[in-house]
Design a protein around this motif. Structure first.
Motif, PDB file in Angstrom:
ATOM      1  N   LEU A  64     125.530 117.270  52.799  1.00 13.25           N
ATOM      2  CA  LEU A  64     124.249 117.378  52.526  1.00 13.25           C
ATOM      3  C   LEU A  64     123.287 115.987  52.267  1.00 13.25           C
ATOM      4  O   LEU A  64     122.379 116.157  51.956  1.00 13.25           O
ATOM      5  CB  LEU A  64     124.237 118.244  50.958  1.00 13.25           C
ATOM      6  CG  LEU A  64     124.818 119.653  51.050  1.00 13.25           C
ATOM      7  CD1 LEU A  64     125.215 119.955  49.763  1.00 13.25           C
ATOM      8  CD2 LEU A  64     123.973 120.676  51.887  1.00 13.25           C
ATOM      9  N   MET A  69     116.327 117.531  59.668  1.00 17.11           N
ATOM     10  CA  MET A  69     115.732 118.706  60.262  1.00 17.11           C
ATOM     11  C   MET A  69     116.483 119.412  60.965  1.00 17.11           C
ATOM     12  O   MET A  69     116.600 120.561  61.001  1.00 17.11           O
ATOM     13  CB  MET A  69     114.571 118.440  60.770  1.00 17.11           C
ATOM     14  CG  MET A  69     113.160 117.869  59.855  1.00 17.11           C
ATOM     15  SD  MET A  69     112.908 119.122  58.700  1.00 17.11           S
ATOM     16  CE  MET A  69     113.500 118.434  57.356  1.00 17.11           C
TER      17      MET A  69
ATOM     18  N   VAL B  52     127.923 120.589  42.114  1.00 17.77           N
ATOM     19  CA  VAL B  52     127.361 121.780  42.769  1.00 17.77           C
ATOM     20  C   VAL B  52     126.173 122.283  42.281  1.00 17.77           C
ATOM     21  O   VAL B  52     125.175 122.261  42.912  1.00 17.77           O
ATOM     22  CB  VAL B  52     128.295 122.891  42.882  1.00 17.77           C
ATOM     23  CG1 VAL B  52     127.535 124.342  43.564  1.00 17.77           C
ATOM     24  CG2 VAL B  52     129.512 122.702  43.755  1.00 17.77           C
ATOM     25  N   TRP B  55     123.670 118.930  42.092  1.00 13.41           N
ATOM     26  CA  TRP B  55     123.282 118.270  43.297  1.00 13.41           C
ATOM     27  C   TRP B  55     123.308 119.077  44.501  1.00 13.41           C
ATOM     28  O   TRP B  55     122.241 119.002  45.188  1.00 13.41           O
ATOM     29  CB  TRP B  55     124.169 116.949  43.303  1.00 13.41           C
ATOM     30  CG  TRP B  55     123.822 115.973  44.518  1.00 13.41           C
ATOM     31  CD1 TRP B  55     122.536 115.189  44.617  1.00 13.41           C
ATOM     32  CD2 TRP B  55     123.991 116.066  45.766  1.00 13.41           C
ATOM     33  NE1 TRP B  55     122.424 114.762  45.536  1.00 13.41           N
ATOM     34  CE2 TRP B  55     123.463 115.189  46.473  1.00 13.41           C
ATOM     35  CE3 TRP B  55     125.015 116.800  46.554  1.00 13.41           C
ATOM     36  CZ2 TRP B  55     123.475 114.694  47.865  1.00 13.41           C
ATOM     37  CZ3 TRP B  55     125.160 116.577  47.885  1.00 13.41           C
ATOM     38  CH2 TRP B  55     124.352 115.717  48.464  1.00 13.41           C
ATOM     39  N   ALA B  56     124.421 119.603  44.652  1.00 14.51           N
ATOM     40  CA  ALA B  56     124.639 120.377  46.131  1.00 14.51           C
ATOM     41  C   ALA B  56     123.562 121.308  46.212  1.00 14.51           C
ATOM     42  O   ALA B  56     122.935 121.457  47.384  1.00 14.51           O
ATOM     43  CB  ALA B  56     126.023 120.767  46.218  1.00 14.51           C
ATOM     44  N   VAL B  57     123.459 122.303  45.329  1.00 11.69           N
ATOM     45  CA  VAL B  57     122.713 123.356  45.639  1.00 11.69           C
ATOM     46  C   VAL B  57     121.145 122.937  45.534  1.00 11.69           C
ATOM     47  O   VAL B  57     120.348 123.404  46.639  1.00 11.69           O
ATOM     48  CB  VAL B  57     122.732 124.328  44.496  1.00 11.69           C
ATOM     49  CG1 VAL B  57     121.686 125.528  44.365  1.00 11.69           C
ATOM     50  CG2 VAL B  57     124.343 125.280  44.639  1.00 11.69           C
ATOM     51  N   ALA B  59     120.165 120.248  46.494  1.00 10.91           N
ATOM     52  CA  ALA B  59     120.075 119.503  47.849  1.00 10.91           C
ATOM     53  C   ALA B  59     119.913 120.275  48.898  1.00 10.91           C
ATOM     54  O   ALA B  59     118.754 120.077  49.924  1.00 10.91           O
ATOM     55  CB  ALA B  59     121.364 118.472  48.126  1.00 10.91           C
ATOM     56  N   LEU B  60     120.442 121.232  48.999  1.00 13.64           N
ATOM     57  CA  LEU B  60     120.632 122.278  50.342  1.00 13.64           C
ATOM     58  C   LEU B  60     119.231 123.180  50.137  1.00 13.64           C
ATOM     59  O   LEU B  60     118.447 123.302  51.157  1.00 13.64           O
ATOM     60  CB  LEU B  60     121.771 123.523  50.122  1.00 13.64           C
ATOM     61  CG  LEU B  60     121.578 124.315  51.339  1.00 13.64           C
ATOM     62  CD1 LEU B  60     121.668 123.450  52.699  1.00 13.64           C
ATOM     63  CD2 LEU B  60     122.830 125.414  51.306  1.00 13.64           C
ATOM     64  N   LYS B  62     116.504 122.000  48.973  1.00 14.55           N
ATOM     65  CA  LYS B  62     115.196 121.229  49.422  1.00 14.55           C
ATOM     66  C   LYS B  62     115.241 121.040  50.781  1.00 14.55           C
ATOM     67  O   LYS B  62     114.205 121.086  51.424  1.00 14.55           O
ATOM     68  CB  LYS B  62     115.442 119.715  48.894  1.00 14.55           C
ATOM     69  CG  LYS B  62     114.758 119.892  47.336  1.00 14.55           C
ATOM     70  CD  LYS B  62     114.806 118.377  46.557  1.00 14.55           C
ATOM     71  CE  LYS B  62     114.472 118.524  45.129  1.00 14.55           C
ATOM     72  NZ  LYS B  62     115.305 117.353  44.691  1.00 14.55           N
ATOM     73  N   THR B  63     116.464 120.730  51.557  1.00 10.56           N
ATOM     74  CA  THR B  63     116.480 120.568  52.846  1.00 10.56           C
ATOM     75  C   THR B  63     115.854 121.881  53.443  1.00 10.56           C
ATOM     76  O   THR B  63     115.172 121.816  54.397  1.00 10.56           O
ATOM     77  CB  THR B  63     118.232 120.459  53.109  1.00 10.56           C
ATOM     78  OG1 THR B  63     118.536 119.382  52.541  1.00 10.56           O
ATOM     79  CG2 THR B  63     118.195 120.343  54.687  1.00 10.56           C
ATOM     80  N   LEU B  64     116.389 122.993  53.103  1.00 11.35           N
ATOM     81  CA  LEU B  64     116.054 124.448  53.499  1.00 11.35           C
ATOM     82  C   LEU B  64     114.555 124.381  53.774  1.00 11.35           C
ATOM     83  O   LEU B  64     113.799 124.932  54.552  1.00 11.35           O
ATOM     84  CB  LEU B  64     116.645 125.495  53.133  1.00 11.35           C
ATOM     85  CG  LEU B  64     118.215 125.623  53.350  1.00 11.35           C
ATOM     86  CD1 LEU B  64     118.822 126.974  52.774  1.00 11.35           C
ATOM     87  CD2 LEU B  64     118.506 125.712  54.931  1.00 11.35           C
ATOM     88  N   ALA B  66     112.033 121.985  53.215  1.00  7.75           N
ATOM     89  CA  ALA B  66     111.595 121.330  54.045  1.00  7.75           C
ATOM     90  C   ALA B  66     111.683 121.541  55.585  1.00  7.75           C
ATOM     91  O   ALA B  66     110.605 121.465  56.179  1.00  7.75           O
ATOM     92  CB  ALA B  66     112.256 119.573  53.841  1.00  7.75           C
ATOM     93  N   ARG B  67     112.833 122.151  56.003  1.00  4.96           N
ATOM     94  CA  ARG B  67     113.023 122.573  57.294  1.00  4.96           C
ATOM     95  C   ARG B  67     112.084 123.839  57.575  1.00  4.96           C
ATOM     96  O   ARG B  67     111.614 123.802  58.518  1.00  4.96           O
ATOM     97  CB  ARG B  67     114.434 123.043  57.452  1.00  4.96           C
ATOM     98  CG  ARG B  67     115.091 122.846  58.900  1.00  4.96           C
ATOM     99  CD  ARG B  67     116.496 123.286  59.029  1.00  4.96           C
ATOM    100  NE  ARG B  67     117.116 122.181  58.346  1.00  4.96           N
ATOM    101  CZ  ARG B  67     118.642 122.363  58.146  1.00  4.96           C
ATOM    102  NH1 ARG B  67     119.064 123.429  57.973  1.00  4.96           N
ATOM    103  NH2 ARG B  67     119.169 121.385  57.673  1.00  4.96           N
ATOM    104  N   LYS B  70     108.531 122.574  57.743  1.00  8.38           N
ATOM    105  CA  LYS B  70     108.436 121.904  58.954  1.00  8.38           C
ATOM    106  C   LYS B  70     108.368 122.884  60.149  1.00  8.38           C
ATOM    107  O   LYS B  70     107.496 122.727  61.138  1.00  8.38           O
ATOM    108  CB  LYS B  70     109.542 120.899  59.330  1.00  8.38           C
ATOM    109  CG  LYS B  70     109.422 119.924  60.483  1.00  8.38           C
ATOM    110  CD  LYS B  70     110.026 118.769  60.472  1.00  8.38           C
ATOM    111  CE  LYS B  70     109.624 117.545  61.557  1.00  8.38           C
ATOM    112  NZ  LYS B  70     110.067 118.040  62.848  1.00  8.38           N
TER     113      LYS B  70
END
Lengths: 272, 191
Positions: A64, A69, B52, B55-57, B59-60, B62-64, B66-67, B70
């Motif tokens: 992670l 993207m 988890v 941080w991990a949850v 982080a994921l 935020k990534t999702l 952002a994705r 986008k």
């Protein structure tokens, strides 16, 4: 060769047909300290427990770390694993409020998965979940959580609904209530722990006995001649079990996590 | 190969506790949690849980997010580009159709102009020809008249000469001329 637990006195390929230890505990208990941190001696098992933690943290961190993207293959694997636990276990079983329990369920799944896979990891070959401390400790935690959630969401109705189930005929209620009470508060943590523990103990036992016997017999060909052929099926069988144990390792991690979610769900929605 | 495998399999394994006599408690020992391992396991699990959870949850997530943002932005941009492209295409089609009409109009106009020019040329040529013809006929007429006059004079002269010779010329010149002129006029009136 003296590192071979079984071969070091417990096995006589000239007379036995399989190598087995004098006492099964020898395969699971490592009393000697590998090293010590201050006053705490670290045995091999404790070391492996900490190693499992480090591996879980590392996997998550590297999976992670970069917010890409288009994720890498490894990133996709970690993301899919996390989304699987969230969508299929946390939200799938508990419902929309399952997201609250998602970090706990994910931690359980990852820790048990890595701990189980240690069974088939070269150089380690020992599932930490075959220790009651891990299987029992984690199921105790599940027990604490689902009992706490039950009381928090429903107060004393939680126990009331269990011991006096209004959906069954009144004559049966004391009996069913007793069964429910015992099953929920005593058997659930026990079965949860034993299911994981026993699976991993059995797997580890089979792998060790078969692979070590296979090796001991085949390597003693100079001394025992044709009897060394006994080792071939043992070894082949051991390799088959090895593949099987990979599936068991994943499955048991899934089952433990799934049941933990089921128990929490039944504590939230006591009406059924 | 096999010895390597064994070493790999048991590298971390410790020597068997040969010195300890085998006890009958093995099974029970196996079932009881070892306190050190329990503590280590719980600490390890709690560390994993906090990692988890904190941080991990996130982080994921935020990534999702952002994705998702986008992808949505790109989709909308693509949608806008498509709309623009379609409108451009429409414009171009209109322009092409306009150009064709214009070309047809130009050709038609040119044809009309050509016909006009042709008609003008023909008309002018005809006028010129007519002019040339009439001038030629005028010239011919003039010439005829001139020749006729001359002829008349010569005939008169000749006649006078002849008459003088015939009549032996008692009549003066003017009287004879008048006489001849009258005669010629009479002649002219005849034809």
């Amino acid at each position: 060769m003296e590192q071979l637990i079984l071969a070091s006195g417990a096995c006589d390929p000239a007379n036995d047909i399989i190598c087995k230890p004098d006492n099964v505990i020898e395969l699971f208990k490592f009393e000697d300290n590998l090293f010590a941190i201050g006053p705490w001696g670290i045995t091999r098992t404790v070391f492996l427990i900490l190693l499992a933690m480090v591996i879980v943290l590392t996997l998550l961190f590297f999976g992670l770390r970069k917010r890409r993207m288009v994720p890498s293959k490894f990133g996709v694997t970690i993301e899919s694993l996390m989304q699987f636990v969230r969508d299929d276990i946390a939200v799938g079983i508990i419902g929309p409020e399952g997201t609250k329990y998602y970090p706990w369920l994910l931690s359980l799944f990852m820790f048990i998965l890595v701990g189980n896979l240690f069974e088939v990891t070269p150089l380690i070959n020992f599932p930490i979940t075959s220790r009651m401390a891990i299987a029992g400790g984690l199921s105790l935690l599940t027990w604490v959580i689902f009992v706490f959630v039950g009381f928090k969401k429903n107060g004393f109705r939680y126990v009331g609904a269990l011991v006096w189930p209004t959906t069954v005929p009144i004559a049966l209620r004391p009996l069913v209530g007793l069964i429910e009470f015992v099953s929920t508060f005593l058997l659930r943590p026990l079965t949860l722990a034993v299911r994981l523990f026993a699976n991993m103990v059995a797997g580890h036992l089979m792998l060790t006995l078969l692979l070590v016997s296979g090796w001991v017999f085949m390597s003693s060909v100079g001394e025992i001649g044709a009897r060394a052929l006994i080792g071939v099926p043992w070894f082949a069988f051991g390799l088959g079990i090895f593949v099987f144990e990979i599936i068991v390792a994943i499955l048991q991690a899934y089952i433990f996590t799934l049941l933990s979610a089921v128990y929490v769900e039944s504590s939230i929605h006591i009406e059924h | 190969m096999l010895s390597m495998l064994t070493q790999v399999l048991f590298l971390f394994a410790e020597p068997a506790p040969i010195s300890e006599p085998a006890t009958e408690e093995g099974g029970i020992q196996l079932l009881l949690p070892h306190p050190d391992e329990l503590i280590a396991g719980l600490i390890a699990f709690i560390i994993i849980f906090f990692f988890v959870w904190k941080w991990a949850v996130p982080a994921l997530n935020k990534t999702l997010e952002a994705r998702q943002a986008k992808i949505r932005a790109e989709y909308e941009a693509a949608e806008a580009a498509k709309v623009e492209a379609e409108s451009l295409l429409g414009d171009y089609r209109e322009q092409v159709a306009g150009a064709q009409d214009e070309a047809t109009a130009i050709v038609d106009e040119a044809r009309v102009a050509g016909e006009q020019v042709k008609a003008d040329i023909v008309a002018r040529a005809e006028a010129e020809a007519e002019q040339i013809k009439s001038r030629a006929s005028d010239e011919i007429e003039g010439e005829r008249e001139r020749v006729a006059g001359e002829l008349r004079r010569e005939v008169a002269d000749l006649s006078i000469t002849v008459a003088e010779k015939v009549v032996e010329a008692n009549l003066d010149d003017d009287m004879q001329r008048q006489l001849v002129d009258r005669y010629i006029d009479e002649l002219g009136g005849v034809h």
